[in-house]
Structures are given as structure tokens and as C-alpha cells.
Design a protein around this motif. Structure first.
Motif, PDB file in Angstrom:
ATOM      1  N   ASP A 242      18.896  35.071  53.465  1.00  0.00           N
ATOM      2  CA  ASP A 242      19.745  34.221  52.765  1.00  0.00           C
ATOM      3  C   ASP A 242      20.482  35.230  51.664  1.00  0.00           C
ATOM      4  O   ASP A 242      20.091  36.368  51.543  1.00  0.00           O
ATOM      5  CB  ASP A 242      19.016  33.369  51.803  1.00  0.00           C
ATOM      6  N   SER A 247      27.268  35.807  59.914  1.00  0.00           N
ATOM      7  CA  SER A 247      28.182  35.108  60.658  1.00  0.00           C
ATOM      8  C   SER A 247      27.831  34.771  62.085  1.00  0.00           C
ATOM      9  O   SER A 247      26.761  35.181  62.471  1.00  0.00           O
ATOM     10  CB  SER A 247      29.659  35.550  60.565  1.00  0.00           C
ATOM     11  N   SER A 266      20.066  30.463  54.072  1.00  0.00           N
ATOM     12  CA  SER A 266      21.118  29.820  53.260  1.00  0.00           C
ATOM     13  C   SER A 266      22.072  30.839  52.774  1.00  0.00           C
ATOM     14  O   SER A 266      21.968  32.027  52.882  1.00  0.00           O
ATOM     15  CB  SER A 266      20.546  28.950  52.116  1.00  0.00           C
ATOM     16  N   ASN A 267      23.392  30.302  52.133  1.00  0.00           N
ATOM     17  CA  ASN A 267      24.300  30.950  51.437  1.00  0.00           C
ATOM     18  C   ASN A 267      24.876  32.243  52.485  1.00  0.00           C
ATOM     19  O   ASN A 267      24.784  33.304  52.009  1.00  0.00           O
ATOM     20  CB  ASN A 267      24.013  31.550  50.146  1.00  0.00           C
ATOM     21  N   ASN A 268      25.186  31.814  53.838  1.00  0.00           N
ATOM     22  CA  ASN A 268      25.890  33.013  54.565  1.00  0.00           C
ATOM     23  C   ASN A 268      27.201  31.894  55.204  1.00  0.00           C
ATOM     24  O   ASN A 268      27.411  31.122  54.751  1.00  0.00           O
ATOM     25  CB  ASN A 268      25.020  33.270  55.941  1.00  0.00           C
ATOM     26  N   ILE A 269      27.760  32.620  56.179  1.00  0.00           N
ATOM     27  CA  ILE A 269      28.779  32.023  56.683  1.00  0.00           C
ATOM     28  C   ILE A 269      28.490  31.796  58.288  1.00  0.00           C
ATOM     29  O   ILE A 269      29.298  32.216  59.184  1.00  0.00           O
ATOM     30  CB  ILE A 269      30.234  32.897  56.657  1.00  0.00           C
ATOM     31  N   LEU A 270      27.374  31.318  58.583  1.00  0.00           N
ATOM     32  CA  LEU A 270      26.898  31.037  59.922  1.00  0.00           C
ATOM     33  C   LEU A 270      27.714  29.982  60.581  1.00  0.00           C
ATOM     34  O   LEU A 270      28.076  28.913  59.737  1.00  0.00           O
ATOM     35  CB  LEU A 270      25.438  30.642  60.035  1.00  0.00           C
ATOM     36  N   THR A 271      28.039  30.159  61.758  1.00  0.00           N
ATOM     37  CA  THR A 271      28.792  28.928  62.579  1.00  0.00           C
ATOM     38  C   THR A 271      28.179  28.386  63.675  1.00  0.00           C
ATOM     39  O   THR A 271      27.070  28.767  63.771  1.00  0.00           O
ATOM     40  CB  THR A 271      30.308  29.755  63.097  1.00  0.00           C
ATOM     41  N   ASN A 291      26.356  27.015  54.607  1.00  0.00           N
ATOM     42  CA  ASN A 291      26.752  28.014  55.747  1.00  0.00           C
ATOM     43  C   ASN A 291      27.990  27.013  56.190  1.00  0.00           C
ATOM     44  O   ASN A 291      28.530  25.766  55.807  1.00  0.00           O
ATOM     45  CB  ASN A 291      25.973  28.117  56.870  1.00  0.00           C
ATOM     46  N   THR A 292      28.710  27.699  57.369  1.00  0.00           N
ATOM     47  CA  THR A 292      29.939  26.777  57.888  1.00  0.00           C
ATOM     48  C   THR A 292      29.793  26.437  59.381  1.00  0.00           C
ATOM     49  O   THR A 292      30.600  26.616  60.339  1.00  0.00           O
ATOM     50  CB  THR A 292      31.432  27.737  57.845  1.00  0.00           C
ATOM     51  N   THR A 316      25.989  21.581  55.262  1.00  0.00           N
ATOM     52  CA  THR A 316      25.779  22.008  56.671  1.00  0.00           C
ATOM     53  C   THR A 316      26.610  21.325  57.596  1.00  0.00           C
ATOM     54  O   THR A 316      26.459  21.401  58.946  1.00  0.00           O
ATOM     55  CB  THR A 316      24.299  22.209  56.960  1.00  0.00           C
TER      56      THR A 316
END
Length: 945
Positions: A242, A247, A266-271, A291-292, A316
Motif C-alpha cells: 500500500d 498500476s 490500498s492507495n495505489n493506481i491499480l486498474t 485504487n482506480t 474501488t
């Protein structure tokens, strides 16, 4: 013939004996060098005694030094290269000493070293590139220092390494592989969080031969995808990735990790879609928040994880109804799925978990709620359609106020008497100086800080541990469980001595080394931990000096001379005590108006310290305790005997301006007691010294945080809370302080943030009180900071409360832009006005907003915030609002975005300021940007070693 054989053997024996003697002498020389370098070494560390027989913390085998364990011994002075001569050394633990300096490369000569533990030693510089020479190492713990540079690739040569902890440093660069971390197949622990590591996580870092248990890479600057090879490490128990910038999709094989208990992404920019975690039946703590992810249906696996205690999935992009079976998981305690697209009916009526405490579903699309008649769980449905319907339950449609953390203490004692200064009562009602520190549990199985039953189990374990292994321990206590900014559970530990008021150095070393070496192993509810031991101040009668005790045969007249000298010294000492007693009772008896400090200050409640006291609390004002420097002087970190951390602002000798600032701050701050104003603990006016003693504010200045130097990220909600807190502090100064105070130097450098990010107004060196004769303004020489200064004050030389309002308006603009007031030669007010268009979304301010603040719908209320800030910076003071009006408007904005402004008391509604915040362990601020400290503590780890 026989003589020809015997002679070489005899020579060989002599050679071996000489070699052994030489090695023993080398060890002695090396230890004497350590003694010479370190300050305040323990008693018996003197030239005349045998290090292997008498020296505290030294263990020998055949007269060769094999162990040095001197934890929490108050050592300073660095780690000299002479330590490389101790070639038989196997165990080195110097944790919780303020050594400072670099880690000498000579340490890599200790090829027999199995444990190198230097936790919280304030070490700087780089980790030696040839650290891989220590091939016997099983434990390398260098956490909670200030190491910079990269992780050496040679660490991959440490084939026997089990524990690697480099967390809470300032390490940069990428994760080293081939060679590097990928070669440590026997390692169980990679604790590398809270650094500045960057780049991708290399796929080759992981392989199926690894026995890794803990992978902690949280709070770094890592980018790229989570490699699918992570799914090969079947032994993993805890994963913390986290607070990075990872990504791409979560690997589809992540659910191969069926032994994982805790997973933080948490608090990443995972897609991509929310990952499928079917089969992870051991999982009890899951956080995928912020995340995204692409819009995903509510996963079926939600209700198939039998061990789940905590599910965090806010923001999320989930769509659909929540299965009723989710809330029937037997151990479930906390569910947070706020800020999603959850719709339909919420059903918590079918046998909900008896442990369920908190369900947060605000900002969703829920239209119906089915519950049992006696539903007692905290449920938040704010900003759901159900709350817009008539007759909706106000209980679920209002954001609850923050729950006050439990005042848990175990055991609870009912002592009737009280203790003297600095002494603390043990659970057995004995007054003593306890050893104090804090556990930081990084991955707990539970989420509530009010779980007293589970804390009792921890207490029972620790009690049995110390009773079995430490007869010199009388009792212990656990108290004040809280969650810090990293969501680590923090619990205070106090250990009391048996039959006396204070531990000796050897006993302190035994207690703290047990914690640094991970001998303490609570149950899996607490999992991995770190520990910080606070500076231990020895009580009266406990010797710690390294001054040798000179014993000799003195005859005749020499005896008389010595006795006379002793008598003279005793008289001088008694005289000194008398003078110090006068100093304590009349600290300004020698105040010198001619020195530029004015008349004797009129104080209210500030404590007087002697120079000797503050010198002791800061390690004689050592360089390692220095945490900042400004025009006024230097600032030092210290610790009072009760363990409270302090910051000491020491004026430069002969500074007339400093004397005036010194007097001003004492007079003003001694009268000010407010949650949002930094607290003055005391002062020193002794031996021509002028020092102010403040709270130690953990997270430093708002300026440093907005600049990104501290590593703390502020979203829009947090920035609103900070703005409101600072505004309330200024409102208190203007409206409720007696007399009212104009700060005159409001800026982000002078707003400090404590461990809960509560804003505190600091630095009163330029402040002016309003007199009874003139309650509107003060005519004075113009002082302040360029960019924040009220133009009307600059022109008229009349400073008013509205001058602070102007400066606060600049702070508000800085909060949303993270730009300096003067940026590339342009003032921040002009920049905002030039791009602002009230007919467009967010006033068309996208190009000047801080990218980390959020975007779109997350910035609800921002336009109103901008309007308020621009009112504050009107050119004429009579067109600006008062600070009380600013506070009220900020409270309205907070209510608009779903936050409760009552989380922090308002001066207009509360009379509870006196004494507020007196127990905080925070730090102050001087008149420069002094602090870039991010709240880290010396961390340890807990697991099966």
C-alpha cells in the motif's frame, strides 16, 4: 631426532600462544577505542578492569569478545572503525542509542557476525556496499535510522539471512535483483517499508523456492505492475504494497497465496477488475481501497472468506447489491465499502456476526435497509437515496463523531497515594522510574482500537514472559491503544523495576534487547511489530558514568590533601545546589533588562528548567539531537524523565533580537492553552542561556508536507480539517486569549501537524498582544514573511487581526495548490485569479490544483473554499472576514462534504481549552522551516524467528 621434532612443535606452540595473546590484546584495544568514542558508557568500563569479566554488555569466549549487547544505554558518539578488530564478534545489538554518524565499512570485517541489530541509532550515510561479506548473518536490522542511497546488491550474498529490516529510512533507487534480494531464498522477512524506493517491482524478485513470510514494501515510490511471480511464493503470510504508485491489473494468480492472512494493496493506481480472491480462506484483513479499478460487480468471494475480520474497499468502483451472507462471517468486525456504486437493498438481518462493530456505506446508491430490531452496530448510510426518503432513520443518516480512543490500561490499579516528581505508580502501587516504549503492530488481525479483551491477552502474555525471564521486573502496564497515520496499532508499554526506584544499565539492556531481538512473540492477532524504546533516565543513586574509580594507596599528607579537596568540592556543590534552588524558585532573579530582553516576563504556568537538566535531556546538546536551525538559534530534540518528547529552542548567545523573541514567546505561550496552538512546557534562563521547551510535534510543518518532503499525502478531506484546525487556533488567539494576540507571521511553515494531523499554530516570536488602551491595532515596525504579509499593514505599519486573516487566506490557497506564495515571480493570488472561471467546474482551477488533492466529485466544496480564501486576501482589512467568520464558513464546507466539524472543538462552543493537549508528545517550531520529520519511530518486528 626427537629434538628435531620437538623444536618445531615448541616454536609452533609459542607462535599460536602469541597469536592468541595478540588477538586478545586487539580485542581489548578495540573495546578501549569504543569506550573512548562513546559518551556515558556504563560503570566498570575503565582501563583497569577486565572487559571479559566486568564490563556490562560484553560477553567473551576464551577471552575473545563474542557479543556486545548495549541497548538503551544512552550511548552517543558514532560507531568507530575499531570495531572491525573484534574478529570473533558474533552478536552486536546497540539499538535505541543515539549514536549518529555513519555505519563504518570496517564492520564488514566481522565475518562471524550472525546478528547485526542497530535499530533507532540515528545513523546516516549509505549502507556499506560490501555488506554481503557478512556471510554468517541471520538478522540484519538497520531500521529506523536515516540511511540514504540504495540497497546494496551484495545483500544477495547473505545466504543465511532470515530477517532483513531496512524500514523507516530514506533509501532510494530500485529493488536490487540478480544479484540482490532474489537470491535470499531462505529469508522469511523483507521489511523495506517507509523509504523512498522507486521503480518497478522486478518479476525476478520472487520465485517458488522462497520461504518469505512478510513482504512489507508499503509507503515507498514504487511504480509499474505487481508481478505475477508474487503468486509463486506460497509461504507468504503478510503482504503490504500500500501507499505506492503501482498500476495495472492485480495478477490473476494472486489467489494462489492461500496462506496469506493480511493483504494491503490500498492507495495505489491499480486498474482492471477487482481481483478474484476466491480460495484465500486464511485471509482476515483485506484493504484494496483507493485504487482506480474498472467498474466491477460486487464479488461473489466476499461471503466465502471464513476468517475475514476487516474488509476495506472504499473508492474501488464496485456496483450491485451486497450479499447478506457477507455480514454473517463469524469473525467479521469492520466493513468499509464507502464511495462506490452499491445499490439495491442492504440486508443485515440474517444472523450477523456478533463481533461486527462498524459498517461504512456512505456515498453509495442504497435504497432500502433490512435489519434486526435490536441492531446495535455502527452503520453509516450518509449520501445514499435511503437517507433522502422521509422517515429515514437519523441514526444511520448522520456521520458519527469520531469515537474517542479507549482509555484502556491493563492492569487497572486503585492506588490511593501519589508519587513525587517524575516517579510513576506501578500497578502494585510502588513509585518508580519505568522503562517506557511503544509497540507498533503493523498487521493486526482485528481493526478496532477498543478491543480490550485482546489487549488483556497481550498483557497476560507479556506478564508471563517477564516473570519467567526477568526477576528484576516488578510489574508492567499497557495503555493508550491508537492507530497512527500508517494504520499501525500503537500501544504504550511501561515496565517497572522490582524492589527499587530505577533499573540499572544491565537490566535496561536485558528488557530492551528482548524487544529488539524479537524474543517477545505475542499471538497471531498482533502479528509483526516494531518497538521504540524511549530514552531512559536513571533514577537517583544509580551509577552510569564511565568515569573510572581510582583506587590507590595514599599515605601521609596525601590523605589530608584528598580530604581537603573533597571537603572543598562538597562545599562548592552545596553552594551550587543552593543557587539552583534560588533559580528554580526565582528563575528571573538575574534577568538583565540591559541585555535587550526588556522587563521581567509575566508568566502563567510555564515550568523553569536548569541548563543542566536540558543538557541531560538532549545528550549534552549533541549534534545527533539537533533537529533544526533558524535565525533565532538551534532546535534540539529531547526527552523528559517521564518519557515525554520535547523540542528545545536554544537562542544563540548574545542575540538581542532572540532575547526579545524569547520573552515574547514565554509571555504569550504561557497564557495559551488550546488544542490548535503549540504548547509551551517551560523555559530555561540559566547560565546566560535562553531556551524554550515545547511539545514535540511529530509530523512537522504543513509546508514540508505540501512540498512532498515528508512523504505524507493529504487528500481534500484532510486539508479541510487542517484548515479548520489552524483557523480555530487563530480564532482562539484573537477572541479568547487574554489579552488578544495578533500572530503576525501566519504561514504554512508555522502550522505544525501532530500524529493525527491535527493542526497547531506555532512560533510566536513576532506576535503582538492587544492592550486595553487600543484593541484594534498595534503600530509597529513591519515584520513578517514575504508573500504572506498583509499589504495594508505594509503600507500603514498598523497590524490588526485582519492582517492574520490575510496571511491565513494565503495558507488556504497554498493548501489547494501546494505552491509557494510567490511562484516563479508571480503571487499565488494573481495566479489563481487569472485562471479562475466561476462558470466552469471547480472554477477551472485544474491547472493550479495540487495533483495529489484528488479530482472531480472528490473535491466537493472546493469552490466555496476558494471563495472564502479570496475574501480573506482582499486588499483592505475591513473587507475581510474575521477569524470567527472564517471558522464558521469552514464548518459549513465540512458539513457539505459529509464531515463533522465537531470532531475538533470550536472556541465559540467549548470551554474545554485549558489543559487541552497537555499529554501529547509533540514538537514545536522555530522561525524557520526547521522540521521535515515524518513521525517515524525506531521499528522492530514480531514473528517466529
Amino acid at each position: 631426532m626427537i629434538s628435531e621434532i620437538i623444536q618445531p612443535l615448541f616454536l609452533l606452540i609459542i607462535f599460536i600462544q602469541l597469536s592468541i595473546t595478540t588477538s586478545q590484546n586487539n580485542d581489548r584495544v578495540a573495546l578501549l577505542a569504543l569506550k573512548q568514542t562513546w559518551k556515558d558508557t556504563p560503570l566498570k568500563w575503565n582501563d583497569g578492569s577486565d572487559p571479559c569479566g566486568d564490563w556490562v554488555g560484553i560477553t567473551c569466549n576464551n577471552s575473545r569478545v563474542t557479543q556486545i549487547v548495549l541497548t538503551s544505554a544512552g550511548l552517543t558518539g558514532g560507531l568507530p572503525g575499531d570495531i572491525g578488530q573484534l574478529t570473533e564478534l558474533e552478536y552486536l545489538d546497540l539499538s535505541y542509542n543515539d549514536l549518529g554518524g555513519t555505519l563504518t565499512t570496517e564492520i564488514t570485517k566481522l565475518v562471524k557476525l550472525t546478528n547485526l541489530i542497530l535499530i533507532g541509532c540515528n545513523l546516516i550515510g549509505t549502507i556499506p556496499s560490501n555488506i554481503g561479506n557478512l556471510a554468517s548473518l541471520t538478522d540484519l536490522s538497520l531500521n529506523n535510522n536515516r540511511f540514504t542511497g540504495t540497497i546494496p546488491a551484495s545483500v544477495g550474498k547473505l545466504n543465511n539471512l532470515y530477517w532483513l529490516d531496512l524500514s523507516v529510512n530514506q533509501l532510494t533507487g530500485s529493488l536490487p535483483v540478480s544479484p540482490g534480494l532474489d537470491m535470499l531464498t531462505s529469508a522469511g522477512h523483507f521489511h523495506l517499508g517507509d523509504n523512498k524506493l522507486s521503480g518497478d517491482i522486478p518479476p525476478s524478485l520472487f520465485n517458488s523456492d522462497m520461504k518469505l513470510i512478510h513482504l512489507l514494501l508499503d509507503n515507498n515510490h514504487l511504480t509499474g505492475k505487481i508481478p505475477s511471480t508474487l503468486g509463486l511464493v506460497q509461504s507468504l503470510d503478510t503482504i503490504r504494497l500500500d501507499r505506492n504508485s503501482l498500476s495495472g491489473d492485480v495478477p490473476s494468480n494472486i489467489n494462489n497465496l492461500t496462506n496469506v492472512h493480511e493483504m494491503y494493496l490500498s492507495n495505489n493506481i491499480l486498474t482492471g477488475l477487482v481481483p478474484n480472491l476466491t480460495g484465500m480462506e486464511a485471509l482476515y484483513y483485506l484493504d484494496l481501497s483507493n485504487n482506480t479499478f474498472a467498474q466491477s460487480n460486487v464479488p461473489l468471494w466476499f461471503s466465502t472468506l471464513p476468517s475475514l475480520t476487516t474488509l476495506k474497499m472504499q473508492n474501488t468502483n464496485l456496483v450491485g447489491e451486497l450479499p447478506a451472507a457477507l455480514f454473517s462471517i463469524p469473525q467479521l468486525q469492520n466493513v468499509d465499502i464507502s464511495n462506490n456504486l452499491i445499490n439495491g437493498s442492504l440486508d443485515i438481518s440474517a444472523n450477523p456476526s456478533k463481533q461486527l462493530e462498524h459498517v461504512n456505506l456512505q456515498n453509495n446508491l442504497i435504497t432500502d435497509f433490512r435489519q434486526r430490531s435490536q441492531y446495535t452496530t455502527e452503520l453509516i448510510l450518509v449520501n445514499n437515496p435511503i437517507c433522502a426518503e422521509s422517515g429515514a432513520s437519523n441514526r444511520f443518516c448522520v456521520v458519527p463523531t469520531d469515537v474517542t480512543p479507549t482509555s484502556y490500561m491493563s492492569p487497572r490499579s486503585n492506588c490511593k497515594s501519589s508519587c513525587g516528581a517524575h516517579l510513576i505508580q506501578s500497578p502494585n502501587c510502588r513509585c518508580a522510574y519505568p522503562f517506557t516504549g511503544h509497540f507498533f503492530f503493523k498487521a493486526t488481525a482485528f481493526s478496532s482500537v477498543n478491543n480490550e479483551t485482546i489487549y488483556d491477552s497481550l498483557y497476560d502474555y507479556l506478564k508471563s514472559f517477564f516473570q519467567a525471564d526477568a526477576s528484576f521486573v516488578d510489574s508492567l502496564s499497557l495503555s493508550n491503544p491508537t492507530r497512527d497515520l500508517n494504520n499501525y496499532l500503537v500501544i504504550k508499554l511501561e515496565v517497572f523495576p522490582n524492589g527499587k526506584k530505577s533499573f540499572d544499565v544491565n537490566e535496561i539492556g536485558s528488557v530492551s534487547s528482548a524487544l529488539s531481538q524479537q524474543t517477545v512473540k505475542p499471538n497471531n492477532d498482533f502479528n509483526t511489530y516494531t518497538f521504540i524504546a524511549e530514552i531512559y533516565i536513571l533514577g537517583p543513586g544509580v551509577a552510569k558514568s564511565n568515569t573510572g574509580i581510582i583506587i590507590g594507596s595514599i599515605v601521609g599528607g596525601c590523605v589530608l590533601v584528598v580530604l581537603l579537596v573533597i571537603a572543598g568540592l562538597y562545599a562548592l556543590r552545596q553552594k551550587g545546589r543552593a543557587e539552583r534552588a534560588v533559580q528554580q524558585s526565582q528563575p528571573f532573579a538575574h534577568w538583565d533588562p540591559a541585555g535587550g530582553t526588556g522587563g521581567v516576563p509575566q508568566l502563567k504556568g510555564a515550568r523553569s528548567f536548569t541548563f543542566e537538566e536540558l543538557s541531560k535531556y538532549t545528550g549534552k546538546f549533541s549534534e545527533t539531537s539537533e533537529i533544526g536551525a533558524g535565525g533565532y538559534g538551534n532546535v534540539y530534540k529531547g526527552s523528559l524523565p517521564n518519557g515525554q518528547l520535547i523540542a528545545i529552542k536554544r537562542a544563540r548567545t548574545g542575540s538581542t533580537q532572540g532575547g526579545l523573541e524569547f520573552k515574547t514567546e514565554i509571555e504569550l505561550l504561557s497564557r495559551v492553552h488550546h488544542k490548535n496552538v503549540v504548547g509551551l512546557i517551560g523555559f530555561c534562563f540559566d547560565q546566560d542561556e535562553q531556551m524554550l521547551v515545547y511539545e514535540y510535534i511529530v509530523n512537522g510543518t504543513l509546508k514540508d508536507i505540501l512540498s512532498g518532503r515528508s512523504g505524507i499525502r493529504l487528500d481534500w478531506m484532510r486539508r479541510l480539517k487542517i484548515a479548520l484546525g489552524a483557523a480555530r487556533g487563530l480564532q482562539y488567539l484573537h477572541d479568547l486569549a487574554d489579552p488578544p494576540i495578533i500572530h503576525r507571521d501566519v504561514k504554512t511553515n508555522n502550522i505544525l501537524l501532530d500524529q493525527r494531523l491535527v493542526a497547531k499554530v506555532a512560533d510566536f516570536g513576532l506576535s503582538k498582544p492587544l492592550s486595553d488602551d487600543n484593541m484594534s491595532h498595534v503600530t509597529t515596525q513591519v515584520k513578517g514573511t514575504l508573500g504572506y504579509m498583509d499589504p495594508e499593514y505594509y503600507m500603514t505599519q498598523q497590524v490588526t487581526e485582519k492582517s492574520d486573516v490575510y496571511s491565513f487566506g494565503i495558507v488556504m490557497l497554498e493548501l489547494i495548490t501546494a505552491r509557494n506564495p510567490i511562484h516563479k515571480g508571480r503571487h499565488i493570488v494573481r495566479e489563481v485569479k487569472q485562471v479562475m472561471n466561476k462558470n466552469k467546474e471547480l472554477y477551472n482551477l485544474h491547472e493550479v490544483l495540487d495533483p495529489t488533492i484528488g479530482s472531480g466529485s472528490q473535491l466537493k466544496g472546493l469552490e466555496r473554499f476558494v471563495d472564502l480564501s479570496l475574501k480573506c486576501v482582499e486588499e483592505r482589512g475591513n473587507q475581510r472576514p474575521s477569524m470567527s467568520e472564517v471558522v464558521k464558513e469552514l464548518e459549513v464546507i465540512m458539513t457539505m462534504v459529509g464531515l463533522s466539524p465537531d470532531n475538533e472543538p470550536s472556541p465559540s462552543t467549548s470551554a474545554t481549552y485549558e489543559g487541552a493537549g497537555k499529554n501529547n508528545s509533540d514538537h514545536p517550531y522555530s522561525n524557520e522551516t526547521l522540521f521535515a520529520y515524518s513521525g517515524s519511530f525506531p521499528h522492530l518486528k514480531l514473528d517466529q524467528k
